[in-house]
Every structure is written in C-alpha cells, then in structure tokens.
Design an enzyme around this catalytic site. Structure first.
Site, mmCIF file in Angstrom:
data_model
loop_
_atom_site.group_PDB
_atom_site.id
_atom_site.type_symbol
_atom_site.label_atom_id
_atom_site.label_comp_id
_atom_site.label_asym_id
_atom_site.label_seq_id
_atom_site.Cartn_x
_atom_site.Cartn_y
_atom_site.Cartn_z
ATOM 1 N N PRO A 256 38.991 34.592 45.378
ATOM 2 C CA PRO A 256 37.744 34.524 45.841
ATOM 3 C C PRO A 256 38.034 36.712 46.092
ATOM 4 C CG PRO A 256 39.232 33.934 47.788
ATOM 5 C CD PRO A 256 39.597 33.115 46.070
ATOM 6 N N MET A 257 37.241 36.814 45.282
ATOM 7 C CA MET A 257 37.531 38.929 44.806
ATOM 8 C C MET A 257 36.001 39.303 45.605
ATOM 9 S SD MET A 257 40.164 39.188 41.479
ATOM 10 C CE MET A 257 38.845 37.474 40.518
ATOM 11 N N GLN B 140 34.944 30.432 50.489
ATOM 12 C CA GLN B 140 35.091 30.967 51.192
ATOM 13 C C GLN B 140 34.878 31.728 52.593
ATOM 14 O OE1 GLN B 140 38.191 34.307 51.054
ATOM 15 N NE2 GLN B 140 40.271 33.292 50.951
ATOM 16 N N CYS C 60 42.615 38.478 54.318
ATOM 17 C CA CYS C 60 41.939 39.783 53.701
ATOM 18 C C CYS C 60 42.944 41.288 54.683
ATOM 19 C CB CYS C 60 40.586 39.811 53.799
ATOM 20 S SG CYS C 60 40.151 41.333 52.738
ATOM 21 N N GLY D 163 48.621 35.671 43.515
ATOM 22 C CA GLY D 163 49.082 37.233 43.646
ATOM 23 C C GLY D 163 50.268 37.753 42.941
ATOM 24 N N GLY D 164 49.685 38.637 41.724
ATOM 25 C CA GLY D 164 50.827 39.373 40.875
ATOM 26 C C GLY D 164 51.256 38.402 39.527
ATOM 27 N N ARG E 194 42.391 38.960 39.230
ATOM 28 C CA ARG E 194 42.791 40.237 39.073
ATOM 29 C C ARG E 194 42.700 40.132 37.209
ATOM 30 N NH1 ARG E 194 46.059 45.349 41.517
ATOM 31 N NH2 ARG E 194 46.664 43.098 42.342
#
Length: 339
Positions: A14-15, A67, A97, A209-210, A236
């Site tokens: 979720p972004m 979410q 967040c 993450g990453g 991303r």
C-alpha cells in the site's frame, strides 16, 4: 472456522497517492497472482466519507486487500465491515506509517509502542469480518529494541487471533526523520524477520522493505537457512519498474503461462482504460501509473513524455497510449536495424 488464507508469495505494498484503483488495475494487467493493496484509508473516512470514491474498485483487481488506519477498535470494526461488504479479500491494519499526520492521530507506526491496543483493534476487526485480518508493521520505532518491539506486537496480535503479518524490516524514526527518509535511512534488518518466522513458524510472515527486484524476492523466499518466509511485498520497485511484475507469476508462483511483456500489459489494461474514459475519468489518472513501464528500453523517454504531456489534454483518449507505445517500437526498430 478461520477464513481461507490468500497466497501471499508476492504482494504489492500500500502506497499513499500511488496504489489507487487505476494503479491496481494496471498492476493486475501484469500479474494475475500478486495480492494488491489499497492506499491506507482511515477508519473515520470510511465511516463518514464518500465510500464509493474511497473504497470502490474493479472486479479485475481481485485478490485485493483494504488497508485501514486507526486505533479505535469500534471504528475499525465498523470500517472493516464496510470494507468486507464492498468485497475486499482482506482487511489490513497499518502499524507502520511514520507520517506526522499519522502520529497526531495515534495510529500507524506509533502503535508499535502499544501492542495491546493493536491486539484490541485486531480482535475487533476479526470479530467483525469473515475475511482474513492482517497486520503490517515496522520492527520498532525510535529507541525501541527491535527484537522486543517486533515480538511484542506480533505476539499480542497473535493472541487476539491474527495469523498473518507483513513486516517492514526497518525501524521508523518518528523524531528526526521525514516520512521519505524513513523509507531509506533506518537500516534494514532482514535477519530479524527471518528469526521471527523461525521462532513463530505457525504464523504467516511476509517481508517488506528495500526489495528492488524479483531476484531479491526469490532470495528472500529461499529456505536454504531452514526458514521459509511466506511472502515478499514489493513497493517502489513495483511502481517505478512495473514491467518486472510480468515475470512474477512464473518466477514466484510457478505458473506455466508466458510472461506478460510491457506491450501485452497495455493491451490487457486497455479495456479497463476504455471503460473508465467512458465514465468521464481523465486519461492522466490512469497513465500516471504507467510512466515506468518501459524503463530501460529504447524510447522510454519518449514514452514518458507523451504520456505526461498529452494525457492531460482535454479529450485525451487511448490514441495517446498507442502513440507512446509506438515511440518505443520505433526506437527499438531503429536499434535493431543499426545492430
């Protein structure tokens, strides 16, 4: 009987401002198997806001998770019921967040300091819905010991009935770092997430993450150390280089069908775009999520320019997408002729 668990080998994070319904439909054109997530929506917004605008989605998006943000069990239960009624396949609570707005509202990453409150929220959600209820969290915030804060959060929610956790393997520094910096600056601790799975093997643990490629995703799913994580969540990387998702069903899920290349994805997304255009949605609302599709290919710059400049013009239609795609085809043809 607990709800059936979803196949979580790959999910798309979720972004905020990115994973709206148009983005999710586009990602679905590349992968039929990845679990998609909405942007975070606060429980009060779901209860009191424009539900169709906030929660509406196309059937093509399934499986798709909602979410929620919040820390009031009663509100979260009501928002979860509304989300389940809309047809979402999962309800997820944001415990990660780090934005200022989230901190002032006592939800998101700051809830890592209140594991019992998280558990109360999850118990209320579980009671309210028949779909899976899951937690996405960090490994800690500020000066917390990550091993203590992560296990405390997970164990409290597990006692409340949660069996699925998505762990962003970074702390969130709520004092001193911006939300953007919190995505990169705190060091990653993948080993702690694997330790969690090793010591809590009955829980479904996904890592986030990453993670920048499917190669890295495959490495995280490797069980050579005796730990078998249940899933990988891309953020991303999936947004900025979405074409990698076209290989995901084969590489991560073992599907036998062909990969979906960028041009095939445009064709698969086309009916969705046509339907939304007919409803009055502007083309740019959809094409803004496609700018990275041709990343690394000849003509990628022209592709981005056409979509960025021409899609915002009044009356812009699918001919803009066709012209952008043709710019890539022509550039690749010139390259091949010169070879």
């Amino acid at each position: 009987m607990p709800p059936a668990l979803l196949d979580r080998r790959l999910s798309i994070a979720p972004m905020m401002d990115w994973t709206d319904r148009h983005c999710r439909a586009f990602h679905r054109a590349l992968t039929g198997r990845a679990l998609l997530y909405t942007e975070m929506v606060t429980a009060p917004a779901v209860i009191h806001g424009d539900r169709e605008r906030l929660l509406g989605f196309d059937a093509v998006e399934h499986p798709v998770a909602l979410q929620l943000g919040g820390s009031d069990p009663v509100q979260l239960a009501e928002a979860a019921r509304i989300g389940a009624a809309f047809g979402y396949d999962e309800i997820n609570l944001n415990v990660g967040c780090p934005s200022d707005r989230v901190q002032s509202g006592r939800f998101g990453a700051c809830l890592m300091r209140e594991p019992e409150l998280v558990a109360d929220c999850m118990a209320a959600i579980i009671e309210a819905v028949d779909v899976p209820a899951t937690v996405k969290c960090r490994i800690g915030v500020d000066d917390q010991d990550p091993a203590e804060s992560l296990f405390a959060t997970v164990d409290a929610s597990a006692r409340a009935g949660v069996s699925t956790f998505i762990i962003h393997a970074r702390k969130a520094w709520l004092k001193g770092l911006s939300p953007k910096e919190n995505r990169d600056v705190p060091p990653l601790d993948y080993a702690l997430v694997r330790r969690l799975k090793r010591e809590r093997p009955h829980l479904s643990i996904s890592i986030n993450g990453g993670i920048a490629s499917l190669d890295e995703a495959e490495a995280h799913l490797d069980s050579a150390d005796g730990v078998q994580l249940d899933g990988v969540m891309l953020g991303r990387a999936a947004y900025h280089e979405p074409a990698i998702l076209g290989q995901a069903d084969r590489r991560l899920f073992g599907d036998a069908g062909p990969d979906i290349d960028a041009f095939a994805a445009l064709e698969r997304y086309r009916p969705y775009m046509a339907a939304r255009l007919a409803e009055g949605v502007g083309l740019a609302s959809m094409t803004r999520h496609m700018l990275g599709l041709m990343h690394g290919r000849p003509g990628a710059r022209a592709f981005r320019r056409i979509l960025t400049v021409d899609a915002i013009r009044p009356g812009a239609g699918l001919e803009v997408v066709d012209r952008a795609a043709d710019a890539v085809r022509e550039a690749e043809s010139r390259r091949d002729d010169a070879a």
